[in-house]
Design a protein around this motif. Structure first.
Motif, PDB file in Angstrom:
ATOM      1  N   LEU A  45      -2.298   0.836  -4.535  1.00 23.56           N
ATOM      2  CA  LEU A  45      -1.513  -0.393  -4.409  1.00 23.56           C
ATOM      3  C   LEU A  45      -0.269  -0.323  -5.294  1.00 23.56           C
ATOM      4  CD1 LEU A  45      -4.403  -3.022  -4.496  1.00 23.56           C
ATOM      5  CD2 LEU A  45      -3.422  -1.852  -2.517  1.00 23.56           C
ATOM      6  N   ARG A  46       0.786  -0.990  -4.839  1.00 21.82           N
ATOM      7  CA  ARG A  46       2.016  -1.047  -5.637  1.00 21.82           C
ATOM      8  C   ARG A  46       1.940  -2.139  -6.695  1.00 21.82           C
ATOM      9  NH1 ARG A  46       6.682   1.230  -4.823  1.00 21.82           N
ATOM     10  NH2 ARG A  46       6.115   1.737  -2.680  1.00 21.82           N
ATOM     11  N   ASN A  47       1.268  -3.231  -6.356  1.00 22.97           N
ATOM     12  CA  ASN A  47       1.164  -4.365  -7.272  1.00 22.97           C
ATOM     13  C   ASN A  47      -0.299  -4.696  -7.528  1.00 22.97           C
ATOM     14  OD1 ASN A  47       4.101  -5.025  -7.324  1.00 22.97           O
ATOM     15  ND2 ASN A  47       3.756  -5.427  -5.148  1.00 22.97           N
ATOM     16  N   ALA A  48      -0.565  -5.249  -8.682  1.00 21.25           N
ATOM     17  CA  ALA A  48      -1.928  -5.657  -9.012  1.00 21.25           C
ATOM     18  C   ALA A  48      -2.337  -6.824  -8.115  1.00 21.25           C
ATOM     19  CB  ALA A  48      -2.021  -6.057 -10.477  1.00 21.25           C
ATOM     20  N   PRO A  49      -3.486  -6.751  -7.463  1.00 21.42           N
ATOM     21  CA  PRO A  49      -3.909  -7.836  -6.563  1.00 21.42           C
ATOM     22  C   PRO A  49      -4.282  -9.093  -7.339  1.00 21.42           C
ATOM     23  CG  PRO A  49      -5.649  -6.205  -6.799  1.00 21.42           C
ATOM     24  CD  PRO A  49      -4.455  -5.652  -7.515  1.00 21.42           C
TER      25      PRO A  49
ATOM     26  N   VAL B   2       9.809   4.254  -5.757  1.00 20.41           N
ATOM     27  CA  VAL B   2       8.828   5.195  -6.286  1.00 20.41           C
ATOM     28  C   VAL B   2       7.588   5.197  -5.394  1.00 20.41           C
ATOM     29  CG1 VAL B   2       7.849   3.499  -7.904  1.00 20.41           C
ATOM     30  CG2 VAL B   2       7.546   5.932  -8.323  1.00 20.41           C
ATOM     31  N   GLY B   3       7.200   6.389  -4.985  1.00 22.96           N
ATOM     32  CA  GLY B   3       6.085   6.533  -4.058  1.00 22.96           C
ATOM     33  C   GLY B   3       6.507   6.704  -2.614  1.00 22.96           C
ATOM     34  N   ALA B   4       7.804   6.728  -2.345  1.00 22.84           N
ATOM     35  CA  ALA B   4       8.271   6.866  -0.960  1.00 22.84           C
ATOM     36  C   ALA B   4       7.788   8.172  -0.328  1.00 22.84           C
ATOM     37  CB  ALA B   4       9.798   6.778  -0.906  1.00 22.84           C
ATOM     38  N   PHE B   5       7.584   9.197  -1.146  1.00 24.87           N
ATOM     39  CA  PHE B   5       7.125  10.486  -0.637  1.00 24.87           C
ATOM     40  C   PHE B   5       5.623  10.683  -0.827  1.00 24.87           C
ATOM     41  CE2 PHE B   5      11.604  11.261  -0.660  1.00 24.87           C
ATOM     42  CZ  PHE B   5      11.821  12.253   0.286  1.00 24.87           C
TER      43      PHE B   5
ATOM     44  N   VAL C 147       0.863  -1.177   0.000  1.00 29.63           N
ATOM     45  CA  VAL C 147       0.000   0.000   0.000  1.00 29.63           C
ATOM     46  C   VAL C 147       0.902   1.230   0.000  1.00 29.63           C
ATOM     47  CG1 VAL C 147      -1.673   1.353   1.321  1.00 29.63           C
ATOM     48  CG2 VAL C 147      -1.955  -1.122   1.108  1.00 29.63           C
ATOM     49  N   VAL C 148       0.866   1.970  -1.109  1.00 31.79           N
ATOM     50  CA  VAL C 148       1.771   3.110  -1.269  1.00 31.79           C
ATOM     51  C   VAL C 148       1.228   4.326  -0.521  1.00 31.79           C
ATOM     52  CG1 VAL C 148       3.004   4.548  -2.934  1.00 31.79           C
ATOM     53  CG2 VAL C 148       2.389   2.202  -3.535  1.00 31.79           C
ATOM     54  N   TRP C 149      -0.074   4.578  -0.683  1.00 33.25           N
ATOM     55  CA  TRP C 149      -0.704   5.682   0.029  1.00 33.25           C
ATOM     56  C   TRP C 149      -2.200   5.452   0.081  1.00 33.25           C
ATOM     57  CZ3 TRP C 149      -4.390   8.422  -2.695  1.00 33.25           C
ATOM     58  CH2 TRP C 149      -4.294   8.441  -4.086  1.00 33.25           C
ATOM     59  N   TRP C 150      -2.838   6.176   0.989  1.00 27.89           N
ATOM     60  CA  TRP C 150      -4.292   6.175   1.038  1.00 27.89           C
ATOM     61  C   TRP C 150      -4.736   7.537   1.540  1.00 27.89           C
ATOM     62  CZ3 TRP C 150      -7.090   7.192   5.484  1.00 27.89           C
ATOM     63  CH2 TRP C 150      -6.382   7.130   6.694  1.00 27.89           C
TER      64      TRP C 150
ATOM     65  N   PHE D 150       1.315   7.052 -12.327  1.00 24.29           N
ATOM     66  CA  PHE D 150       0.174   6.316 -11.785  1.00 24.29           C
ATOM     67  C   PHE D 150       0.146   6.375 -10.256  1.00 24.29           C
ATOM     68  CE2 PHE D 150       0.377   4.436 -16.034  1.00 24.29           C
ATOM     69  CZ  PHE D 150      -0.965   4.508 -16.387  1.00 24.29           C
ATOM     70  N   ILE D 151       1.294   6.414  -9.632  1.00 22.47           N
ATOM     71  CA  ILE D 151       1.323   6.470  -8.160  1.00 22.47           C
ATOM     72  C   ILE D 151       0.955   7.851  -7.646  1.00 22.47           C
ATOM     73  CG2 ILE D 151       2.948   6.508  -6.211  1.00 22.47           C
ATOM     74  CD1 ILE D 151       4.143   3.918  -7.329  1.00 22.47           C
ATOM     75  N   TYR D 152       1.474   8.901  -8.268  1.00 22.36           N
ATOM     76  CA  TYR D 152       1.237  10.253  -7.759  1.00 22.36           C
ATOM     77  C   TYR D 152       0.045  10.953  -8.419  1.00 22.36           C
ATOM     78  CZ  TYR D 152       5.653  10.218  -5.173  1.00 22.36           C
ATOM     79  OH  TYR D 152       6.650   9.933  -4.277  1.00 22.36           O
ATOM     80  N   GLY D 153      -0.506  10.376  -9.483  1.00 17.37           N
ATOM     81  CA  GLY D 153      -1.463  11.095 -10.311  1.00 17.37           C
ATOM     82  C   GLY D 153      -2.733  11.536  -9.635  1.00 17.37           C
ATOM     83  N   ARG D 154      -3.242  10.744  -8.677  1.00 23.46           N
ATOM     84  CA  ARG D 154      -4.544  11.060  -8.085  1.00 23.46           C
ATOM     85  C   ARG D 154      -4.442  11.868  -6.789  1.00 23.46           C
ATOM     86  NH1 ARG D 154      -8.600   7.301  -9.477  1.00 23.46           N
ATOM     87  NH2 ARG D 154     -10.056   8.552  -8.251  1.00 23.46           N
ATOM     88  N   ILE D 155      -3.248  12.236  -6.367  1.00 18.63           N
ATOM     89  CA  ILE D 155      -3.102  12.888  -5.062  1.00 18.63           C
ATOM     90  C   ILE D 155      -3.548  14.346  -5.111  1.00 18.63           C
ATOM     91  CG2 ILE D 155      -1.451  13.634  -3.309  1.00 18.63           C
ATOM     92  CD1 ILE D 155       0.109  11.063  -3.809  1.00 18.63           C
ATOM     93  N   ALA D 156      -3.029  15.121  -6.037  1.00 16.81           N
ATOM     94  CA  ALA D 156      -3.352  16.548  -6.105  1.00 16.81           C
ATOM     95  C   ALA D 156      -4.509  16.786  -7.068  1.00 16.81           C
ATOM     96  CB  ALA D 156      -2.125  17.344  -6.557  1.00 16.81           C
TER      97      ALA D 156
END
Length: 783
Positions: free
Chosen positions: A120-124, A327-330, A98-101, A364-370
């Protein structure tokens, strides 16, 4: 919506209270699903040697769990604990699955809807078990299937009349029975009758919706949109906007220069204060700025808060993790910053720039945050072909959908100072290349264009040349701005759709479909970028063919120019429209519509906007002239009235410069100090020794400019003890005054320096005046 919908999830809700039977839950699930990433067919390569194989060997597409909640209670609620597949991820571990929520909005207000996203980091590989605990003690559990809905909300737009434009896409496998839109909900209200559904059974897998809310949506407010179809539910929580289409630039805060080139936005790495925002506002510009105490209360010119510049680059430095997990650490830090921004100022959006590191996972990891997902494909700088700007824009748009995506394009180059450049293109892009890159960004669905950068910045080992030193490039940017501004209302409510093909070799075309028009981005791909030049090859004539949307009987074609439309020949052949294009040198926009009224209304709007901007420009110039007069008065009066209070300075880590806008009582060639140290490599200070004759308050008058930074003003007594410190600002090059109290007479040293001793930039007059407050008041110069 008065019912609970679980979108075929296996859901076990547990709302328990000791000794009490099950009570009516305060927070319920409206719908939930897994949204996998929509990949693109492009190949990605990294510049850093350690991760050159990242895309080929380590990248795996993943996705996001989306849960839509309704707070039925009279009190706000927030998520206090989150468990995913049995693991507590309330504070996700860096590198974890789980990268972020985040919960949007947070807290969730009474009687409202919210969105809980789990990235998620990996596809479930199996259904995802979720347990959510709220701060009031309630808990729910659900299991989300990994089979996603066949429909998605992939784009949102807004207009000046308050309507919401949503673009619903069918992304599933073709059905024997067509998919149909049944109902549209906004904030729990059935707005189907207030919605124009342009393709209820989808056309080319697209269904545009135009929703007229029952009441105006306040800018920045949160809203829940849900669309029910025969193939499942699509849903999202969005922040309301208007039809503003950013055409901006990075650089120094020089609003007059931006306005002259038809910019409407300035993006700043440094925090913009009230005076700077006032200046932008006078010229009709908006600003993007990091959050600080200077702007947390909101300002009409503040469009968005800058969360961070390129967190994916910072991810690269998290050395305790293997590269495939960095990637996604921040990401959670970005979530927290986003939360802090809209809590402090709900009328401003949030803005996050993502670089080109760990492609395409970074987007894809950061796209939905802002609220605004910005990315910066400097194609020629990294040795790419210009078409890769389109590839980046297309991927970033899909990654952040349905959020707004903007592109920062290259209007700069880096020249090494002490050695030859090793770059493939060791030069500034030519105007033709900049125009092409801007149009490729539009073709990928960008809802804003931002130049990097206007100013030139000199470092010890390299020079970042900006567009201000290449007037041909800056002029071409302005020309494109005027063309885009003419049709910006259509661009703001459009969505990319591949329904056109070029009938001429070397011509790239990409339609952007709106309910009332189609814009086609046309790019001549026959030109060639060489190390020292751009070689163009004109295409003439050319043709394209486009499928006519079932809701829009296209009959007219126009080439978009600077404030005008040029009619082009076209003809309808069955369900296709064929357009004959004129000579194509580089790139332009083509407007297709069903009648002549739309171009006429767009031109009227554009002319009214030009008139308004001209009036604003004149008023802003008059304000500047008045301020210049006031400053000229101070520059003359203060040395005359307070000559006996003048103090000269010494400096460390600075160099002398000549400034006619600063005092020079000693008639030196260099009457000011300056330092420029953006990398924070050196210490800098300017200091004055002053004799205080008696205790009391004093006004310190200084000519200075700190370029958006705050400096530390430190006062040291004769024993070397620091007796006081304070942060001071000087956001424009002018006379500034700061009040200092002295508890006793004696000799003191006044020191101006960066907060941490190193870095930043500043310009400070060598002479300042330390004047007893009562003397300043008597002279009428207390300020």
């Amino acid at each position: 919506m008065s019912y609970l919908f679980f979108v075929s999830a296996v859901v076990a809700s547990a709302f328990c209270c000791e000794g009490v039977a099950s009570a009516e839950p305060k927070c319920t699930i409206d719908t939930a699903f897994y949204r996998p990433d929509r990949g693109t067919p492009f190949q990605w390569f990294e510049s850093a040697k350690e991760i050159q194989a990242f895309h080929a060997e380590h990248y795996r597409a993943a996705g996001t769990v989306e849960i839509y909640l309704q707070n039925r209670s009279e009190k706000s609620t927030a998520v206090s604990r989150l468990i995913v597949n049995g693991q507590d991820v309330t504070k996700p571990q860096k590198g974890g699955d789980v990268v972020w929520w985040r919960l949007h909005p947070n807290p969730l207000p009474p009687k409202s809807f919210g969105e809980l996203l789990v990235r998620l980091r990996n596809a479930p590989q199996k259904p995802i078990a979720i347990e959510v605990q709220f701060n009031d003690g309630e808990t729910f559990q659900l299991t989300v299937p990994i089979t996603p809905p066949s429909v998605r909300i992939e784009g949102l737009g807004f207009d000046s009349e308050g309507k919401v434009y949503a673009f619903l896409e069918f992304v599933g496998k073709p059905n024997a029975k067509p998919t149909k839109v049944n109902k549209v909900w906004l904030d729990g209200e059935d707005v189907t009758r207030r919605t124009r559904i342009f393709a209820p059974n989808f056309w080319q897998n697209l269904c545009p919706l135009v929703i007229q809310p029952t009441k105006p949506l306040r800018f920045g407010s949160f809203h829940y949109l849900r669309v029910d179809t025969t193939d499942g539910i699509a849903a999202t929580v969005f922040r309301a906007r208007d039809d503003f289409f950013p055409l901006g630039s990075y650089g120094y805060v020089t609003p007059k220069e931006y306005d002259l080139n038809d910019c409407n936005l300035h993006v700043s790495f440094g925090s913009l204060n009230k005076n700077q925002l006032d200046a932008l506002g006078r010229y009709g510009l908006k600003g993007v700025s990091p959050l600080s105490k200077k702007n947390e209360t909101g300002h009409p010119a503040l469009w968005a808060y800058y969360l961070m510049d390129e967190p994916d680059v910072h991810d690269y430095s998290v050395k305790e993790l293997p590269h495939e997990k960095r990637v996604g650490a921040f990401a959670m830090e970005m979530v927290e910053r986003d939360l802090g921004c809209y809590r402090r100022n709900p009328s401003a959006l949030t803005f996050l720039t993502v670089n080109l590191t760990y492609k395409p996972a970074n987007w894809f990891i950061y796209g939905r945050i802002a609220d605004v997902h910005n990315t910066d494909p400097y194609a020629l700088l990294v040795g790419w072909q210009m078409r890769q700007v389109f590839e980046v824009a297309e991927t970033a748009r899909l990654a952040c959908a349905p959020n707004m995506m903007t592109i920062t394009y290259q209007a700069m180059w880096i020249e090494p100072v002490k050695k030859p450049s090793e770059a493939k293109f060791p030069r500034m892009p030519f105007p033709e290349e900049v125009r092409i890159m801007m149009h490729y960004a539009l073709a990928g669905g960008a809802k804003g264009l931002i130049a990097y950068i206007h100013c030139t910045e000199r470092y010890p080992e390299q020079i970042f040349w900006g567009a201000q030193d290449y007037p041909d490039v800056w002029a071409e940017i302005g020309k494109v701005h005027r063309e885009v501004e003419l049709v910006s209302p259509v661009l703001a409510r459009s969505h990319p759709l591949d329904i056109a093909k070029s009938l001429t070799d070397g011509l790239f075309v990409r339609p952007l479909v709106a309910p009332d028009a189609v814009l086609v981005v046309c790019v001549n791909e026959k030109g060639q970028s060489l190390p020292d030049r751009f070689v163009n090859q004109t295409i003439a004539p050319a043709e394209l063919e486009l499928s006519i949307p079932i809701w829009l009987p296209l009959k007219f074609a126009f080439k978009v120019g600077e404030g005008e439309f040029k009619p082009l020949p076209c003809k309808v052949i069955g369900d296709k429209l064929r357009v004959i294009l004129p000579e194509i040198e580089t790139a332009f926009l083509l407007l297709l519509c069903s009648d002549n009224n739309l171009p006429k209304s767009l031109k009227r709007r554009y002319e009214q906007l030009r008139l308004s901007r001209a009036e604003n420009f004149l008023r802003a110039m008059q304000v500047e002239e008045r301020e210049r007069g006031e400053q000229g008065n101070l520059l003359r009066k203060i040395p005359l009235l307070f000559e006996r209070f003048a103090v000269s300075s010494q400096a460390e880590g600075c160099y002398g410069i000549e400034r006619k806008t600063m005092w020079n009582p000693t008639k030196e060639q260099h009457n000011a100090w300056e330092w420029y140290d953006p990398e924070g490599k050196s210490e800098h200070k300017v200091f004055w020794t002053v004799q205080i004759e008696r205790a009391g308050e004093y006004l310190v008058y200084a000519c200075a400019h700190f370029f958006g930074h705050e400096l530390l003003l430190r006062v040291v007594d004769e024993k070397g003890q620091v007796v006081q410190e304070r942060l001071v600002s000087a956001d424009a090059e002018k006379v500034h005054s700061w009040t200092l109290p002295f508890s006793r007479e004696g000799k003191y040293r006044l020191i101006l320096m960066p907060k941490e001793g190193k870095g930043g930039s500043a310009r400070i007059g060598k002479t300042l005046f330390v004047v007893p407050k009562e003397v300043a008041i008597e002279a009428g110069l207390e300020r």
